[in-house]
Each structure stands twice: as structure tokens, then as C-alpha cells.
Motif scaffolding. Structure first.
Motif, PDB file in Angstrom:
ATOM      1  N   MET A   1     -12.525  18.724   0.702  1.00  0.00           N
ATOM      2  CA  MET A   1     -11.626  18.286  -0.382  1.00  0.00           C
ATOM      3  C   MET A   1     -11.814  16.790  -0.652  1.00  0.00           C
ATOM      4  N   ALA A   2     -11.765  16.426  -1.943  1.00  0.00           N
ATOM      5  CA  ALA A   2     -11.909  15.015  -2.295  1.00  0.00           C
ATOM      6  C   ALA A   2     -10.766  14.182  -1.720  1.00  0.00           C
ATOM      7  N   PHE A   3     -11.041  12.952  -1.431  1.00  0.00           N
ATOM      8  CA  PHE A   3     -10.024  11.980  -1.004  1.00  0.00           C
ATOM      9  C   PHE A   3      -9.355  12.299   0.327  1.00  0.00           C
ATOM     10  N   GLU A   4      -9.939  13.200   1.104  1.00  0.00           N
ATOM     11  CA  GLU A   4      -9.222  13.625   2.309  1.00  0.00           C
ATOM     12  C   GLU A   4      -8.889  12.454   3.234  1.00  0.00           C
ATOM     13  N   GLY A   5      -9.896  11.645   3.528  1.00  0.00           N
ATOM     14  CA  GLY A   5      -9.687  10.518   4.430  1.00  0.00           C
ATOM     15  C   GLY A   5      -8.653   9.547   3.884  1.00  0.00           C
ATOM     16  N   LEU A   6      -8.838   9.197   2.607  1.00  0.00           N
ATOM     17  CA  LEU A   6      -7.928   8.253   1.955  1.00  0.00           C
ATOM     18  C   LEU A   6      -6.501   8.813   1.953  1.00  0.00           C
ATOM     19  N   SER A   7      -6.427  10.069   1.592  1.00  0.00           N
ATOM     20  CA  SER A   7      -5.131  10.711   1.497  1.00  0.00           C
ATOM     21  C   SER A   7      -4.427  10.728   2.857  1.00  0.00           C
ATOM     22  N   ASP A   8      -5.156  11.105   3.895  1.00  0.00           N
ATOM     23  CA  ASP A   8      -4.567  11.136   5.244  1.00  0.00           C
ATOM     24  C   ASP A   8      -4.049   9.762   5.653  1.00  0.00           C
ATOM     25  N   ARG A   9      -4.887   8.760   5.430  1.00  0.00           N
ATOM     26  CA  ARG A   9      -4.501   7.405   5.857  1.00  0.00           C
ATOM     27  C   ARG A   9      -3.306   6.890   5.085  1.00  0.00           C
ATOM     28  N   LEU A  10      -3.336   7.095   3.774  1.00  0.00           N
ATOM     29  CA  LEU A  10      -2.223   6.592   2.964  1.00  0.00           C
ATOM     30  C   LEU A  10      -0.935   7.330   3.312  1.00  0.00           C
ATOM     31  N   GLN A  11      -1.071   8.625   3.550  1.00  0.00           N
ATOM     32  CA  GLN A  11       0.141   9.383   3.865  1.00  0.00           C
ATOM     33  C   GLN A  11       0.753   8.947   5.179  1.00  0.00           C
ATOM     34  N   SER A  12      -0.089   8.674   6.173  1.00  0.00           N
ATOM     35  CA  SER A  12       0.511   8.261   7.446  1.00  0.00           C
ATOM     36  C   SER A  12       1.084   6.851   7.340  1.00  0.00           C
ATOM     37  N   THR A  13       0.484   6.036   6.480  1.00  0.00           N
ATOM     38  CA  THR A  13       1.005   4.681   6.273  1.00  0.00           C
ATOM     39  C   THR A  13       2.370   4.718   5.590  1.00  0.00           C
ATOM     40  N   ILE A  14       2.454   5.525   4.546  1.00  0.00           N
ATOM     41  CA  ILE A  14       3.716   5.498   3.794  1.00  0.00           C
ATOM     42  C   ILE A  14       4.837   6.249   4.512  1.00  0.00           C
ATOM     43  N   LYS A  15       4.434   7.154   5.394  1.00  0.00           N
ATOM     44  CA  LYS A  15       5.445   7.891   6.157  1.00  0.00           C
ATOM     45  C   LYS A  15       6.318   6.909   6.939  1.00  0.00           C
ATOM     46  N   LYS A  16       5.668   5.881   7.459  1.00  0.00           N
ATOM     47  CA  LYS A  16       6.383   4.899   8.285  1.00  0.00           C
ATOM     48  C   LYS A  16       7.494   4.213   7.512  1.00  0.00           C
ATOM     49  N   ILE A  17       7.318   4.100   6.211  1.00  0.00           N
ATOM     50  CA  ILE A  17       8.268   3.306   5.427  1.00  0.00           C
ATOM     51  C   ILE A  17       9.254   4.191   4.655  1.00  0.00           C
ATOM     52  N   THR A  18       8.880   5.453   4.458  1.00  0.00           N
ATOM     53  CA  THR A  18       9.680   6.315   3.578  1.00  0.00           C
ATOM     54  C   THR A  18      11.159   6.382   3.931  1.00  0.00           C
ATOM     55  N   GLY A  19      11.441   6.652   5.208  1.00  0.00           N
ATOM     56  CA  GLY A  19      12.829   6.919   5.572  1.00  0.00           C
ATOM     57  C   GLY A  19      13.655   5.671   5.829  1.00  0.00           C
ATOM     58  N   LYS A  20      13.055   4.515   5.708  1.00  0.00           N
ATOM     59  CA  LYS A  20      13.772   3.293   6.078  1.00  0.00           C
ATOM     60  C   LYS A  20      14.960   3.006   5.162  1.00  0.00           C
ATOM     61  N   GLY A  21      16.090   2.739   5.778  1.00  0.00           N
ATOM     62  CA  GLY A  21      17.288   2.392   5.013  1.00  0.00           C
ATOM     63  C   GLY A  21      17.229   0.945   4.571  1.00  0.00           C
ATOM     64  N   LYS A  22      16.416   0.189   5.270  1.00  0.00           N
ATOM     65  CA  LYS A  22      16.275  -1.218   4.906  1.00  0.00           C
ATOM     66  C   LYS A  22      14.786  -1.562   5.050  1.00  0.00           C
ATOM     67  N   VAL A  23      14.265  -2.241   4.055  1.00  0.00           N
ATOM     68  CA  VAL A  23      12.843  -2.591   4.118  1.00  0.00           C
ATOM     69  C   VAL A  23      12.710  -4.106   4.087  1.00  0.00           C
ATOM     70  N   SER A  24      12.047  -4.657   5.090  1.00  0.00           N
ATOM     71  CA  SER A  24      11.885  -6.113   5.107  1.00  0.00           C
ATOM     72  C   SER A  24      10.561  -6.496   4.467  1.00  0.00           C
ATOM     73  N   GLU A  25      10.437  -7.782   4.187  1.00  0.00           N
ATOM     74  CA  GLU A  25       9.160  -8.239   3.627  1.00  0.00           C
ATOM     75  C   GLU A  25       8.032  -7.974   4.607  1.00  0.00           C
ATOM     76  N   GLN A  26       8.379  -8.060   5.887  1.00  0.00           N
ATOM     77  CA  GLN A  26       7.380  -7.787   6.921  1.00  0.00           C
ATOM     78  C   GLN A  26       6.894  -6.335   6.841  1.00  0.00           C
ATOM     79  N   ASP A  27       7.843  -5.404   6.608  1.00  0.00           N
ATOM     80  CA  ASP A  27       7.460  -3.988   6.463  1.00  0.00           C
ATOM     81  C   ASP A  27       6.475  -3.810   5.306  1.00  0.00           C
ATOM     82  N   VAL A  28       6.790  -4.451   4.185  1.00  0.00           N
ATOM     83  CA  VAL A  28       5.927  -4.333   3.003  1.00  0.00           C
ATOM     84  C   VAL A  28       4.552  -4.918   3.296  1.00  0.00           C
ATOM     85  N   LYS A  29       4.581  -6.039   4.011  1.00  0.00           N
ATOM     86  CA  LYS A  29       3.325  -6.704   4.345  1.00  0.00           C
ATOM     87  C   LYS A  29       2.437  -5.786   5.189  1.00  0.00           C
TER      88      LYS A  29
END
Ligand code: GDP
Length: 297
Positions: A1-29
């Protein structure tokens, strides 16, 4: 499937931030750092990544996101939005000439999928838009290419115009348009010659065809599997011919995604269609938003 590697990496990255009730500049960084690496690894053009990341950072640390009730999800939305904008935002349509026939010129390097895409596009125009296309064989250098187009025409029961390998491509194209008018074909799709590399002789020929038939669309067919090369090819074809759109082929393969994500930004020309397989019905309109959603899951 196209983009598999990219998709996996981006999904695991954004998972970390999705549920956060508060996001700091450090988190975004941290998030943008990982998104940046994932994009570079997927062979996205360096400059494109830089600009994209700075836009994501700016929006994700803006008041609206930071003070929202679901900042994590807002940040993801920003990333998805920006990926979609990067790939062209709204989906663009295929031209219809004021006076029939609409002329489409297909260009690209050998092996990119030009002839196959010519057949696929004709099939799609008939099926989805009720059109009646004429296919035109202008690759006079490879008899096999003419034969290939004729075979596609047979499969589709669609007319193919050819004058063999002796006539000039410009004359073939002009005559084909005359025939289309006489036979009431409302689209003319011209399959042109390709080479292994971009060269002046090819560009001169393509410019001559363009000048003599004044096409409504010039679609560049590029192989998405070739990554940065596809982007460079798109840049030079666009400089020489001022293309109107790109067809990305072989998106069914395990492409890393760099071409899909860089071409619009580098050439400012939209990706109009995506080839999703070898069969004649495996061509899809390219929807940047849907593609961004697919990548981010
Ligand atoms: P041309 O030299 O640019 O005209 O390329 P062809 O149309 O002959 O295609 C080259 C090869 O790529 C052929 O084997 C096609 O079947 C294959 N091909 C074209 N488009 C796609 C696609 O979207 N997906 C896959 N998997 N193969 C494709």
C-alpha cells in the motif's frame, strides 16, 4: 500500500498528542519534529517540508487551538488540513472546451504509464462523464507504442487514430482533431512520445504539438515510485510546456509518498488523477483531502 511507512509514523506521532487535554508549546515542538522526520524519510522535498512545518507550528500554537476544549484533536486537524492544502486543497476538475472537441495532451517519460493512462482516462471520461473520446497515437518512434494504444482501443471498443511511424506527430495530431470533429468525438486524447530522460529534442516536439493543436489540458504522467525524480521531471516538463495537471501513477505500489506531497508545492500544478493499478478502470480522481485523511488514518 502507498504511504505505508509515512502513514504509520505520522499516526504514531499524532496519537501521542490526540488525547491531551492540554497541549504545550513543547508538545507541538516535539510533534512537528517527528512529522518533519517522517516527511523527509518519505522523500518529500526539503523546502516543502520546511514551509509545511512552519505553517503547522504557527497554527498549532495559535490561541484558537491552545485554548480550545480539545487541543490535541485541533492540532491533528491542523496537520490534516495542511497536508491537504499541500496536495492541492480542493479537487480540480477536467477541462471542457467551449467548442468540441476538448483536446488533452498526455506527456511524460517512458515507462511512467502514459499510454496506459491514456486508455484509463478515456474509459473514465466515457463511464463517468458520458463522453466519446478519440485516442491518438503520436509516439512514432516506437511501433510497439502505437500497437499498445490500438490494443487498448480494442479492449475499450474505442477509436484510435494513427498514421503509422512515417507521419509527423504535429500532422497526426491535427488530422486526428479533424476526424474527431467529423465523427463527433467530444474528447481527443493525444498519447505523445516519451524518452528515458528529459531531453531538448523531445521538448521541442511536444512544444510543436502544443502550438499546433492548442490543447485544453496538458497532463504530465509521472511514476510516483520514483520519488524526488518525479518531482524534478514535473518541474522541467512544467517549465517547458506549462502543463495543466499531473497524473500520478502506481499509487497502488509501495511508494513512500514524496512525489504526491511535493509536486503541487513545487510546480503549483494540481494532481488531477491517481493510477491505482494496471487495469483500465484503475484511475481515480485525486482528492487531496481524502488522501490526507488516508495518510493520517
Ligand atoms: P509509457 O511508456 O509511459 O506509455 O508507460 P506504459 O503505459 O506502457 O506503462 C508502463 C508500465 O506501468 C506498464 O506495465 C503498465 O501496466 C504499468 N502501469 C501504468 N500505470 C500503473 C498504475 O497505476 N499501477 C501499476 N501497478 N502499474 C501501472
Amino acid at each position: 500500500m502507498a504511504f505505508e511507512g509515512l502513514s504509520d509514523r505520522l499516526q504514531s506521532t499524532i496519537k501521542k498528542i490526540t488525547g491531551k487535554g492540554k497541549v504545550s508549546e513543547q508538545d507541538v515542538k516535539e510533534m512537528t519534529r517527528e512529522v518533519r522526520l517522517a516527511l523527509l524519510e518519505a522523500d518529500v522535498n526539503f523546502k516543502v517540508v520546511k514551509e509545511l512545518i512552519s505553517r503547522i507550528k504557527e497554527r498549532a500554537t495559535g490561541q484558537e487551538v491552545m485554548e480550545s476544549l480539545t487541543p490535541g484533536q485541533q492540532v491533528i486537524k491542523v496537520v490534516k488540513d495542511e497536508l491537504s492544502i499541500l496536495m492541492g486543497g480542493e479537487q480540480s476538475k477536467i477541462a471542457v472546451a467551449d467548442k468540441s472537441p476538448t483536446v488533452i495532451m498526455m506527456v511524460g517519460l517512458q515507462g511512467a504509464g502514459k499510454t496506459t493512462t491514456t486508455g484509463k482516462l478515456a474509459n473514465l471520461l466515457r463511464k463517468k462523464h458520458n463522453r466519446s473520446p478519440l485516442l491518438v497515437a503520436c509516439d512514432i518512434y516506437r511501433p510497439a507504442a502505437i500497437k499498445q494504444l490500438e490494443t487498448l482501443g480494442d479492449q475499450l471498443t474505442m477509436p484510435v487514430f494513427s498514421m503509422g511511424t512515417e507521419a509527423k506527430p504535429v500532422d497526426i495530431a491535427k488530422k486526428a482533431i479533424e476526424q474527431a470533429k467529423a465523427e463527433h468525438n467530444d474528447y481527443v486524447i493525444i498519447d505523445t512520445a516519451g524518452r528515458l530522460h528529459v531531453d531538448n529534442e523531445l521538448m521541442d516536439e511536444l512544444q510543436d504539438i502544443k502550438a499546433s493543436v492548442n490543447p485544453d489540458e496538458i497532463f504530465l504522467v509521472v511514476d510516483s515510485m520514483t520519488g524526488q525524480d518525479a518531482v524534478n521531471v514535473a518541474e522541467s516538463f512544467n517549465e517547458q510546456l506549462d502543463i495543466t495537471g499531473v497524473v500520478l501513477t502506481k499509487l497502488d505500489g509501495d511508494t513512500r509518498g514524496g512525489a504526491a506531497l511535493s509536486i503541487k508545492a513545487v510546480t503549483d500544478k494540481p494532481i488531477k488523477f491517481a493510477g491505482m493499478g494496471e487495469k483500465l478502470d484503475e484511475l481515480e480522481a485525486f482528492h487531496p483531502e481524502r488522501m490526507a485523511s488516508r495518510i493520517l488514518g
